[in-house]
Each structure stands twice: as structure tokens, then as C-alpha cells.
Design a protein around this motif. Structure first.
Motif, PDB file in Angstrom:
ATOM      1  N   SER A  24       0.833  -1.171  -0.031  1.00 15.00           N
ATOM      2  CA  SER A  24       0.005  -0.152   0.089  1.00 15.00           C
ATOM      3  C   SER A  24       0.883   1.335  -0.115  1.00 15.00           C
TER       4      SER A  24
ATOM      5  N   TYR B  77       0.876   6.505  -6.900  1.00 16.87           N
ATOM      6  CA  TYR B  77      -0.075   7.197  -7.523  1.00 16.87           C
ATOM      7  C   TYR B  77       0.377   8.876  -7.575  1.00 16.87           C
ATOM      8  N   TYR B  78       1.089   9.256  -6.511  1.00 18.79           N
ATOM      9  CA  TYR B  78       1.451  10.552  -6.015  1.00 18.79           C
ATOM     10  C   TYR B  78       2.605  11.098  -7.172  1.00 18.79           C
TER      11      TYR B  78
ATOM     12  N   ARG C 211       0.472   4.189  -2.778  1.00 17.61           N
ATOM     13  CA  ARG C 211       0.304   5.667  -2.603  1.00 17.61           C
ATOM     14  C   ARG C 211       1.433   6.464  -3.307  1.00 17.61           C
ATOM     15  N   TRP C 212       2.722   6.042  -3.188  1.00 21.95           N
ATOM     16  CA  TRP C 212       3.864   6.739  -3.950  1.00 21.95           C
ATOM     17  C   TRP C 212       3.697   6.620  -5.191  1.00 21.95           C
TER      18      TRP C 212
END
Length: 118
Positions: free
Chosen positions: A65, A72-73, A69-70
Motif C-alpha cells: 500500500s 499514484y502521487y 500511494r507513492w
């Protein structure tokens, strides 16, 4: 000698427990370290991650996860080649914008003449 033996035994148990918790650390460290290194290419890091997780089911605490997140950013912030922007890039661009677009002194709101409408 009687005191040394229990201390050595506890050290042995502590080290074996800490080693038992790390699974696939060498493989994981590859994509995880790449994720933390700003000089690494985004697409290479992404490939290393997906190669590591191919055929595996992610479990809690393994970094899946965190990577998502990384990913997507940064997916819309890297350039076409997957290079990360330089540190301070936004500040540099803002300074350039302010330099190229000076504020007209007559447009400041503190000098405006306000008129009540109601």
C-alpha cells in the motif's frame, strides 16, 4: 561464567527472532530502496515492484500500500522519461513567474475604493 551463559542465550534468541521476521528482505530492499532514492528512474522502480509482487498476494505490513500511494502521487509528476523533478522546482518556477509578471501597484486591494451596495 554463570552470568555470561544466560546473556549469550538471550542474545542468541533475540537475534534469531529478529531474523525470523524479515522475509524476502533482499528482494524487497531493491524496489523499496529505489522508491526512496530520488535519482532512480520512476519506471525502473515500478518494474522492480511489479516483478517482486508477480504471483504473490500482498499481506499487511509488506509495503504494498505504501508503494501504491507513492506510485499514484508520482505518476503525474515525473517527466516522459520517468525522471523526478529537481528539488526546489516549484519554488524556482514561482520565482520566475513573479519576476516575469510584476504586480501593477494600482491593482492592490488596499488602494481600492469600496462602495456599499446594500
Amino acid at each position: 561464567m554463570k552470568r555470561l551463559l544466560p546473556v549469550l542465550f538471550l542474545c542468541f534468541i533475540a537475534s534469531s527472532l529478529s531474523l525470523g521476521q524479515n522475509t524476502n528482505t533482499e528482494e524487497k530492499q531493491n524496489w523499496y530502496d529505489m522508491m526512496l532514492d530520488p535519482n532512480t528512474n520512476f519506471f525502473e522502480t515500478q518494474k522492480a515492484f511489479y516483478d517482486f509482487w508477480e504471483g504473490k498476494t500482498p499481506e499487511k505490513g509488506q509495503g504494498y500500500s505504501v508503494f501504491k500511494r507513492w506510485e499514484y502521487y508520482w505518476s503525474n509528476r515525473v517527466d516522459v522519461n520517468g525522471n523526478f523533478p529537481e528539488s526546489g522546482h516549484v519554488r524556482t518556477e514561482y520565482s520566475r513567474f513573479v519576476r516575469e509578471n510584476p504586480v501593477n501597484p494600482g491593482l492592490k486591494s488596499s488602494q481600492a475604493i469600496w462602495q456599499e451596495l446594500g
